[in-house]
Design a protein around this motif. Structure first.
Motif, short mmCIF file in Angstrom:
data_model
loop_
_atom_site.label_atom_id
_atom_site.label_comp_id
_atom_site.label_asym_id
_atom_site.label_seq_id
_atom_site.Cartn_x
_atom_site.Cartn_y
_atom_site.Cartn_z
N ASN A 27 0.70 -1.18 0.10
CA ASN A 27 -0.03 0.19 -0.10
C ASN A 27 0.84 1.31 0.05
N LEU A 28 1.07 1.50 -1.21
CA LEU A 28 1.86 2.90 -1.47
C LEU A 28 1.53 4.26 -0.49
N GLU A 29 0.21 4.77 -0.15
CA GLU A 29 0.05 5.52 0.64
C GLU A 29 0.62 5.52 2.13
N SER B 266 2.92 9.86 -3.24
CA SER B 266 2.73 8.63 -3.41
C SER B 266 1.94 8.46 -4.90
N ASP B 267 1.57 9.35 -5.56
CA ASP B 267 1.30 9.31 -7.07
C ASP B 267 2.60 8.93 -7.85
N VAL C 253 3.35 5.30 -7.45
CA VAL C 253 2.38 4.60 -8.32
C VAL C 253 2.83 4.56 -9.67
N GLU C 254 3.27 5.76 -10.03
CA GLU C 254 3.69 5.83 -11.32
C GLU C 254 5.22 4.77 -11.79
N MET D 269 5.94 2.46 -9.97
CA MET D 269 5.48 0.82 -9.62
C MET D 269 4.86 0.13 -10.90
N GLN D 270 4.24 1.30 -11.71
CA GLN D 270 3.72 0.91 -12.96
C GLN D 270 4.72 0.69 -14.17
#
Lengths: 258, 261
Positions: free
Chosen positions: A201-203, A248-249, A252-253, A255-256
């Motif tokens: 969970n990134l946040e 966290s955004d 997310v980037e 990670m993707q």
């Protein structure tokens, strides 16, 4: 990639080219090999909150179990004192025949401490995690959040220097999780703990950690180690909230991206 | 007693019905006897069982026999529990031991143990050892099976948790394994009570000069059917009492189970 060679006394755990593979098939005809961890090297520093994050099934749990001495690496080494560690598993694993107090005492009992001596300490710790009123409740009478608090109290009662946490809040609802985060950070400061925290969970990770180790999919390698230098307490005030979300955004980037 | 009976019967009111039917049964039995429909040589009646019971038990003439059978039962049951729990834990934990021994356990369990009687007497003679062996073997199987089921049902993650806290093997046994299998072991023991009693009585029927089983055969041969029934009632009351005791313990130690499931 990893932190530059820091002063040695500040390092409480040192992983050196750690590899882990599982050989499938119980009968010894080990044809299928499953490589889980590949060439992991990083250090855990005294007093830091370090998170390990990666896609699910990437071997985070295996890594934690090797750190805690529950599993052996196939190659490489972990240096550090295992006497000073305690686990918090994802499942609270409370013994169903023991009440809250009995479950908290379980960890100290395992280390050979007499339950009668430890009782006062256990009660105190349970009060700290907000369970002072529930000492004689049985696990099936508790909510998931309360169970996880018992789990945390139980681990802290062995006075660990390092707390190994395996997605401890994954099964909690958002509100409960948020309050557990604050609780955990408070205890982290008070008890001067070093925390190794596994999550996807990134946040959560951005909110909690000093540093984040990003793992790739199996076989897991280190993609990046990121320092999070947001001031604490985090997320207090509008600007700080924005900073949290931005970070966290960007994670997310990251990670993707492959 | 009544509290647990109610629970056993389900919610509430099964027992008045049972007692009513028992009263009707005993009354018709007594009436049939009074009417001369039942041969007093081959059968008995409730009133004669009671008066004979007062006589027999009051005089103390069979105290020795009661003690002998009680000793045989206790020893057989103790051995069955001791070895049964050890064997159950062993095959529950070791896949290898399970693979080796489980087929034999199933096979031997399928043998009607009473056919072993001649051998048992040949091996152990006419006394306590024979009773302990036969009663112990008969009671041992349900205890092994119950213990094994308990160990299999135990969540291994609890053991891993204890290991993560660096618990010793002894500590894991005492704090994790035994409490979690206790209800299963007790339900095996509850079934074992009857088997142990049967094993002991069978040996006494055929190969003993003392004991309740010996007396039952003797009284039948002498056509003292009232006395036979007295002993039957004593045996039934004793095993029911033991069963009730174990069942209560089982409920207490296992009270976490139903709600936790």
């Amino acid at each position: 990639m990893s932190a530059p060679a820091s002063v040695d006394r500040d390092v409480v755990l040192k992983l050196d080219r750690l590899r882990k593979e599982f050989v499938e098939g119980r009968d010894g005809r080990g044809d299928r090999r499953l490589e889980v961890l590949d060439d992991l090297s990083f250090e855990v520093r005294q007093g830091e909150f370090l998170s390990v994050i990666g896609p699910s099934g990437c071997g985070k749990t295996t890594l934690l179990q090797i750190l805690g001495g529950l599993d052996e690496p196939s190659a490489g080494s972990v240096r550090g004192s295992r006497e000073s560690m305690a686990f918090v598993f994802q499942r609270p694993l409370l013994l169903p025949w023991r009440n809250v107090l009995g479950n908290a005492l379980f960890s100290m009992e395992c280390q050979g401490r007499c339950a009668a001596d430890a009782r006062g300490e256990a009660e105190e710790m349970l009060r700290k995690v907000g369970l002072g009123q529930f000492l004689d409740y049985l696990p099936h009478q508790l909510s998931e959040g309360m169970k996880q608090r018992v789990n945390l109290a139980r681990a802290l009662l062995v006075k660990p220097r390092i707390l190994l946490m395996d997605e401890p809040f994954a099964s909690l609802d958002v509100d409960t999780r948020a309050s557990m985060h604050h609780e955990l950070l408070k205890l982290w400061r008070e008890q001067e703990l070093t925390v190794v925290f596994v999550s996807h969970n990134l946040e959560e990770v951005v909110f909690l950690s000093d540093r984040v180790v990003f793992l790739s999919d199996k076989p897991s390698r280190i993609r990046q180690v990121v320092e999070i230098d947001l001031p604490r307490p985090r997320g207090v005030g509008a600007d700080a909230k924005v900073a949290l979300v931005r970070l966290s955004d960007s994670f997310v980037e990251f990670m993707q991206s492959r | 007693m009544s509290g647990s009976r109610e629970r056993a019967a389900g919610p509430g009111s099964g027992y008045p019905v049972f007692f009513a039917s028992l009263a009707v049964l005993l009354a018709s039995w007594e009436a049939a006897d009074r009417a001369g429909w039942i041969s007093p040589v081959l059968f008995s009646s409730p009133s004669r069982i009671v008066s004979s019971g007062v006589d027999l038990l009051g005089s103390g003439m069979i105290n020795d026999d009661l003690a002998t059978t009680l000793a045989g039962f206790s020893a057989a049951f103790f051995m069955a529990t001791f070895f049964g729990v050890i064997a159950g834990i062993a095959i529950g934990y070791s896949e290898t031991l399970y693979r080796i021994f489980h087929p034999y356990i199933v096979a031997v369990n399928a043998v009607p143990k009473i056919v072993l009687m001649p051998l048992v007497i040949l091996w152990f003679g006419l006394g306590l050892p024979s009773k302990v062996f036969l009663g112990g073997v008969m009671a041992g199987f349900p205890i092994v099976v119950g213990t094994h089921a308990g160990v299999r049902g135990l969540d291994r993650e609890y053991i891993q948790l204890a290991r993560a806290f660096r618990a010793s093997r002894g500590r894991i046994l005492r704090s994790v394994i035994l409490p979690s299998i206790a209800p299963y072991v007790l339900s095996g023991m509850r079934v074992g009570i009857n088997y142990a009693m049967v094993g002991v009585l069978i040996v006494e029927f055929f190969a003993s000069g003392k004991g309740v089983g010996y007396r039952m055969v003797l009284y039948t041969q002498n056509f003292q059917i009232d006395r036979f029934f007295v002993l039957l009632v004593v045996v039934v009351a004793f095993t029911l009492g033991c069963t009730e005791l174990v069942q209560r313990l089982e409920r207490r130690l296992g009270s976490w189970r139903p709600a936790a499931l």
